[in-house]
Design an enzyme around this catalytic site. Structure first.
Site, PDB file in Angstrom:
ATOM      1  N   TYR A 155       4.274   2.639   3.355  1.00 19.74           N
ATOM      2  CA  TYR A 155       4.682   1.864   2.170  1.00 19.74           C
ATOM      3  C   TYR A 155       6.208   1.846   2.032  1.00 19.74           C
ATOM      4  O   TYR A 155       6.819   0.798   1.812  1.00 19.74           O
ATOM      5  CB  TYR A 155       4.025   2.496   0.945  1.00 19.74           C
ATOM      6  N   ILE A 188       5.066   2.170 -12.625  1.00 19.42           N
ATOM      7  CA  ILE A 188       4.608   1.137 -13.569  1.00 19.42           C
ATOM      8  C   ILE A 188       3.085   1.221 -13.744  1.00 19.42           C
ATOM      9  O   ILE A 188       2.347   1.382 -12.765  1.00 19.42           O
ATOM     10  CB  ILE A 188       4.997  -0.286 -13.057  1.00 19.42           C
TER      11      ILE A 188
HETATM   12  P1  NAP Z   1      -1.842  -4.222  -8.190  1.00 18.02           P
HETATM   13  O1  NAP Z   1      -2.097  -3.959  -9.629  1.00 18.02           O
HETATM   14  O2  NAP Z   1      -2.596  -3.449  -7.172  1.00 18.02           O
HETATM   15  O3  NAP Z   1      -2.002  -5.790  -7.909  1.00 18.02           O
HETATM   16  C1  NAP Z   1      -1.741  -6.291  -6.631  1.00 18.02           C
HETATM   17  C2  NAP Z   1      -1.880  -7.790  -6.624  1.00 18.02           C
HETATM   18  O4  NAP Z   1      -1.560  -8.235  -5.287  1.00 18.02           O
HETATM   19  C3  NAP Z   1      -3.267  -8.281  -6.917  1.00 18.02           C
HETATM   20  O5  NAP Z   1      -3.199  -9.488  -7.630  1.00 18.02           O
HETATM   21  C4  NAP Z   1      -3.879  -8.506  -5.528  1.00 18.02           C
HETATM   22  O6  NAP Z   1      -4.884  -9.515  -5.503  1.00 18.02           O
HETATM   23  C5  NAP Z   1      -2.653  -8.979  -4.767  1.00 18.02           C
HETATM   24  N1  NAP Z   1      -2.726  -8.763  -3.332  1.00 18.02           N
HETATM   25  C6  NAP Z   1      -2.885  -7.608  -2.652  1.00 18.02           C
HETATM   26  N2  NAP Z   1      -2.876  -7.820  -1.333  1.00 18.02           N
HETATM   27  C7  NAP Z   1      -2.719  -9.154  -1.162  1.00 18.02           C
HETATM   28  C8  NAP Z   1      -2.639 -10.002  -0.033  1.00 18.02           C
HETATM   29  N3  NAP Z   1      -2.722  -9.524   1.224  1.00 18.02           N
HETATM   30  N4  NAP Z   1      -2.496 -11.319  -0.238  1.00 18.02           N
HETATM   31  C9  NAP Z   1      -2.394 -11.830  -1.491  1.00 18.02           C
HETATM   32  N5  NAP Z   1      -2.462 -11.078  -2.595  1.00 18.02           N
HETATM   33  C10 NAP Z   1      -2.621  -9.751  -2.437  1.00 18.02           C
HETATM   34  O7  NAP Z   1      -0.293  -3.944  -7.833  1.00 18.02           O
HETATM   35  P2  NAP Z   1       0.983  -3.821  -8.790  1.00 18.02           P
HETATM   36  O8  NAP Z   1       1.099  -2.403  -9.209  1.00 18.02           O
HETATM   37  O9  NAP Z   1       0.992  -4.896  -9.813  1.00 18.02           O
HETATM   38  O10 NAP Z   1       2.141  -4.063  -7.726  1.00 18.02           O
HETATM   39  C11 NAP Z   1       2.752  -5.331  -7.533  1.00 18.02           C
HETATM   40  C12 NAP Z   1       3.955  -5.167  -6.620  1.00 18.02           C
HETATM   41  O11 NAP Z   1       4.857  -4.214  -7.189  1.00 18.02           O
HETATM   42  C13 NAP Z   1       3.578  -4.615  -5.240  1.00 18.02           C
HETATM   43  O12 NAP Z   1       4.388  -5.195  -4.257  1.00 18.02           O
HETATM   44  C14 NAP Z   1       3.894  -3.134  -5.372  1.00 18.02           C
HETATM   45  O13 NAP Z   1       4.147  -2.540  -4.139  1.00 18.02           O
HETATM   46  C15 NAP Z   1       5.108  -3.181  -6.264  1.00 18.02           C
HETATM   47  N6  NAP Z   1       5.369  -1.940  -6.981  1.00 18.02           N
HETATM   48  C16 NAP Z   1       4.473  -1.427  -7.877  1.00 18.02           C
HETATM   49  C17 NAP Z   1       4.772  -0.238  -8.536  1.00 18.02           C
HETATM   50  C18 NAP Z   1       3.843   0.378  -9.533  1.00 18.02           C
HETATM   51  O14 NAP Z   1       4.147   1.485 -10.014  1.00 18.02           O
HETATM   52  N7  NAP Z   1       2.751  -0.251  -9.931  1.00 18.02           N
HETATM   53  C19 NAP Z   1       5.978   0.422  -8.277  1.00 18.02           C
HETATM   54  C20 NAP Z   1       6.856  -0.122  -7.356  1.00 18.02           C
HETATM   55  C21 NAP Z   1       6.555  -1.308  -6.723  1.00 18.02           C
HETATM   56  P3  NAP Z   1      -6.484  -9.157  -5.614  1.00 18.02           P
HETATM   57  O15 NAP Z   1      -6.667  -8.482  -6.930  1.00 18.02           O
HETATM   58  O16 NAP Z   1      -7.140 -10.476  -5.518  1.00 18.02           O
HETATM   59  O17 NAP Z   1      -6.760  -8.223  -4.475  1.00 18.02           O
END
Ligand code: NAP
Length: 247
Positions: A155, A188
């Site tokens: 990651y 987050i």
């Molecule tokens: P999440 O709640 O797991 O949601 C991920 C989203 O991405 C979902 O809508 C999922 O769709 C979609 N997705 C996953 N794989 C995909 C693919 N191959 N093609 C198209 N769509 C895909 O994640 P999140 O926490 O909101 O994170 C969003 C971004 O922020 C990510 O890049 C993550 O690495 C980054 N981030 C998050 C955090 C945190 O603390 N949450 C911190 C730093 C960075 P489905 O539901 O249809 O599978």
């Protein structure tokens, strides 16, 4: 922020941070195409919720890791919205594990979903953005790309790659009036972090000066700023939204 007649693509829009980004852009008058990987139901719900702001909003199922699916999404956005002004590369996954136990497949899957996806979409929006000499690209990285994290080599490599690629692209596209910036969220509250147990969450929070998790909406506000003309003189930057974790 004025997004009148602006058209955006947001990858991974149906949950968490992506969903908040779609809704924040829509609430500011931006037309949006968002992608997702699995839930058609969540996509239909979001289309409805976003279009209540009086904008066009369409979901499309497309695996961000596949170049052909990225091209399909960009073609769809051009057809449905009439172009692409803003690209938010948000789709991302985790498959955590210590290096000793991490499989090659878990490494490849994470790098393809988180880093190759940014290559895929950036390449596919070049044609419409260069043609109109305008574009805003916002890539979602992570605080761990800056400080590292044990158990997340795949990651962290992917998210650090996103920062490097963004800076190169910012230099490459600047003469075409296309900006490329990165938002690096901290801890987050989304489905991604809900996998952690209370002990793990407590341990992370000891490293957060503001002593709380962030909300997806707090990331979305910064993304909307970077997508708006208010940020026209900002490119190649990494904006941390992490409660002070990395400083
Ligand atoms: P999440 O709640 O797991 O949601 C991920 C989203 O991405 C979902 O809508 C999922 O769709 C979609 N997705 C996953 N794989 C995909 C693919 N191959 N093609 C198209 N769509 C895909 O994640 P999140 O926490 O909101 O994170 C969003 C971004 O922020 C990510 O890049 C993550 O690495 C980054 N981030 C998050 C955090 C945190 O603390 N949450 C911190 C730093 C960075 P489905 O539901 O249809 O599978």
């Amino acid at each position: 922020m004025d997004f009148t007649d602006k058209k955006a693509i947001v990858t991974g829009g149906t949950r968490g941070i992506g969903r908040a980004i779609v809704l924040d852009l829509a609430s500011n008058g931006c037309n949006v195409v968002f992608t997702y990987f699995s839930s058609d139901e969540a996509a239909l719900e979001l289309e409805k919720e976003a279009s209540e702001f009086g904008v066009k909003a369409f979901g499309i199922k497309a695996d961000a890791a596949q170049f052909s699916e990225a091209q399909k999404t960009v073609d769809f956005a051009v057809e449905k919205l009439g172009g692409v002004d803003i690209l938010v590369n948000n789709a991302g996954i985790t498959k955590d594990g210590l290096m000793l136990r991490m499989s090659e497949d878990d490494f490849d899957k994470v790098v393809n979903a988180n880093l190759k996806s940014v290559f895929n979409y950036t390449k596919c929006v070049m044609k419409p953005m260069m043609g109109q000499r305008y574009g805003k690209i916002i890539n979602i990285s992570s605080v761990v790309a800056i400080i590292g994290n044990a158990g997340q080599a795949n990651y962290v490599a992917s998210k650090a790659g996103v920062i490097g690629m963004s800076k190169s692209n910012a230099r490459e596209f600047a003469s075409r009036n296309i900006t490329v910036n990165v938002v690096a969220p901290g801890f987050i509250e989304t489905d991604m972090t809900s996998k952690l147990n209370e002990k793990q969450k407590e341990a992370i929070l000891t490293g957060v000066p503001l002593k709380r998790e962030g909300k997806p909406e707090e990331i979305a506000k910064v993304v909307s700023f970077l997508a708006s003309s208010d940020s026209d003189y900002i490119t190649g930057q990494v904006i941390s939204v992490d409660g002070g974790m990395a400083m």
